[in-house]
Design an enzyme around this catalytic site. Structure first.
Site, mmCIF file in Angstrom:
data_model
loop_
_atom_site.group_PDB
_atom_site.id
_atom_site.type_symbol
_atom_site.label_atom_id
_atom_site.label_comp_id
_atom_site.label_asym_id
_atom_site.label_seq_id
_atom_site.Cartn_x
_atom_site.Cartn_y
_atom_site.Cartn_z
ATOM 1 N N ASP A 67 51.855 3.213 71.590
ATOM 2 C CA ASP A 67 50.587 3.083 70.872
ATOM 3 C C ASP A 67 49.819 1.840 71.290
ATOM 4 O O ASP A 67 50.335 0.974 71.999
ATOM 5 C CB ASP A 67 50.823 3.090 69.349
ATOM 6 C CG ASP A 67 51.985 2.188 68.926
ATOM 7 O OD1 ASP A 67 52.437 1.352 69.739
ATOM 8 O OD2 ASP A 67 52.444 2.312 67.776
ATOM 9 N N ASN A 136 57.304 1.676 55.726
ATOM 10 C CA ASN A 136 56.846 2.899 55.039
ATOM 11 C C ASN A 136 57.330 4.171 55.740
ATOM 12 O O ASN A 136 56.886 5.266 55.410
ATOM 13 C CB ASN A 136 55.309 2.900 54.925
ATOM 14 C CG ASN A 136 54.610 2.973 56.277
ATOM 15 O OD1 ASN A 136 55.257 3.061 57.324
ATOM 16 N ND2 ASN A 136 53.293 2.919 56.259
ATOM 17 N N HIS A 138 56.979 4.922 58.998
ATOM 18 C CA HIS A 138 56.215 5.405 60.160
ATOM 19 C C HIS A 138 57.017 5.224 61.452
ATOM 20 O O HIS A 138 57.896 4.380 61.534
ATOM 21 C CB HIS A 138 54.834 4.747 60.253
ATOM 22 C CG HIS A 138 54.799 3.316 60.656
ATOM 23 N ND1 HIS A 138 53.797 2.449 60.250
ATOM 24 C CD2 HIS A 138 55.614 2.560 61.429
ATOM 25 C CE1 HIS A 138 54.006 1.260 60.772
ATOM 26 N NE2 HIS A 138 55.104 1.294 61.489
ATOM 27 N N GLU A 143 51.665 7.412 60.490
ATOM 28 C CA GLU A 143 51.862 6.959 59.122
ATOM 29 C C GLU A 143 52.326 8.118 58.240
ATOM 30 O O GLU A 143 52.209 9.287 58.629
ATOM 31 C CB GLU A 143 50.537 6.406 58.580
ATOM 32 C CG GLU A 143 49.976 5.230 59.371
ATOM 33 C CD GLU A 143 50.702 3.922 59.116
ATOM 34 O OE1 GLU A 143 51.836 3.935 58.618
ATOM 35 O OE2 GLU A 143 50.122 2.868 59.428
HETATM 36 P P1 PGA Z 1 58.516 -4.252 63.611
HETATM 37 O O1 PGA Z 1 57.590 -2.964 63.503
HETATM 38 O O2 PGA Z 1 59.437 -4.004 64.777
HETATM 39 O O3 PGA Z 1 57.586 -5.394 63.871
HETATM 40 O O4 PGA Z 1 59.267 -4.361 62.336
HETATM 41 C C1 PGA Z 1 58.157 -1.700 63.634
HETATM 42 C C2 PGA Z 1 57.139 -0.638 63.304
HETATM 43 O O5 PGA Z 1 56.253 -0.890 62.462
HETATM 44 O O6 PGA Z 1 57.213 0.458 63.877
#
Ligand code: PGA
Length: 255
Positions: A67, A136, A138, A143
């Site tokens: 992404d 959450n 995702h 999301e």
């Molecule tokens: P993080 O993010 O590795 O910074 O915890 C992971 C994500 O949101 O997919």
């Protein structure tokens, strides 16, 4: 789905790097799906060490990142391209022609998303896709509520995700509102998945993804439907799991 629980973040990172290095040694022209975020940083450090000290060779590897924020150019210090350059690309011997990160400045986003999907297909599909998980549930910027069959497209970021990421920007207003992200369906097409999570703050999302019902409310739960998914956790992220996960995986990954 193989759940691997390690004692620490460093051990989790080394284990994940070991899986990727194993795949790369078996297939020098590996098609590698990459993720940003704090979680895979230790794994990238270990891959860099393996490149420097053990000659792990990335010269024939093709990469696709999950992404990118819409509206951030590659040289913006919060763009995911910049993150990858700083934390991996500049330190290993990837061929820049084979590196793909969604273009946040694409003029025609829909056309770009179609091109990205096509490029993945032409590369022969992703062999192994690295994934983090949001608090959450995702995966990438899919999301809660995202279609489990979705493809690469533009998504609106939820308030929670924007808040989670606000620490990297001067103010909340500067946090992008949109991102281009591989879809859940795109991710599921990868031949193998490697989902990493560390810290207690991810424990609830990990439990929901691994042991809950498969639901778009927790897009990461789709990994239960994948034929070859590894979930590598530290103790904190695994702390809410109720199932027993044995450690017979060694023989499966490194026969
Ligand atoms: P993080 O993010 O590795 O910074 O915890 C992971 C994500 O949101 O997919």
């Amino acid at each position: 789905m193989l759940v691997i629980v390690k004692d620490s973040y460093d051990e989790m990172s080394r284990e994940a790097a070991r899986i990727i290095a194993d795949r790369l040694r078996k297939k020098p022209d590996l098609v590698l799906g990459l993720a940003t975020g704090s979680t895979p940083l230790g794994m990238y450090k270990e891959l860099i060490r393996m490149h420097r000290e053990e000659g792990l060779d990335f010269s024939k590897v093709t990469t696709f990142n999950l992404d990118e924020y819409v509206g951030l150019p590659p040289d913006h210090d919060q763009s995911y391209y910049y993150f990858m350059k700083e934390n991996l690309f500049d330190h290993i011997n990837l061929d820049p022609r084979f590196v793909h990160v969604p273009q946040g400045m694409a003029k025609d986003v829909d056309a770009f998303c179609g091109w990205y999907e096509e490029r993945i297909r032409r590369a022969g599909g992703i062999d192994i896709q690295v994934l983090g998980i949001g608090a959450n549930g995702h995966i990438a910027f899919n999301e809660p509520g995202s279609s489990l069959g979705s493809r690469t497209r533009i998504k609106t970021l939820t308030g929670t995700t924007r808040q989670d990421n606000a620490r990297f920007f001067a103010s909340m207003e500067e946090v992008p509102k949109f991102a281009i992200t591989m879809g859940v369906g795109t991710i599921m097409d990868a031949k193998e998945l490697l989902l990493l999570a560390n810290k207690q703050s991810k424990a609830n999302a990990v439990r929901t993804a691994v042991e809950g019902p498969v639901t778009a409310s927790c897009p990461a739960s789709i990994i239960q439907m994948h034929r070859s998914a590894f979930v590598v956790l530290d103790k904190g992220a695994a702390s809410e799991l109720t199932g027993l996960y044995n450690d017979t995986w060694e023989s499966k990954i490194f026969p």
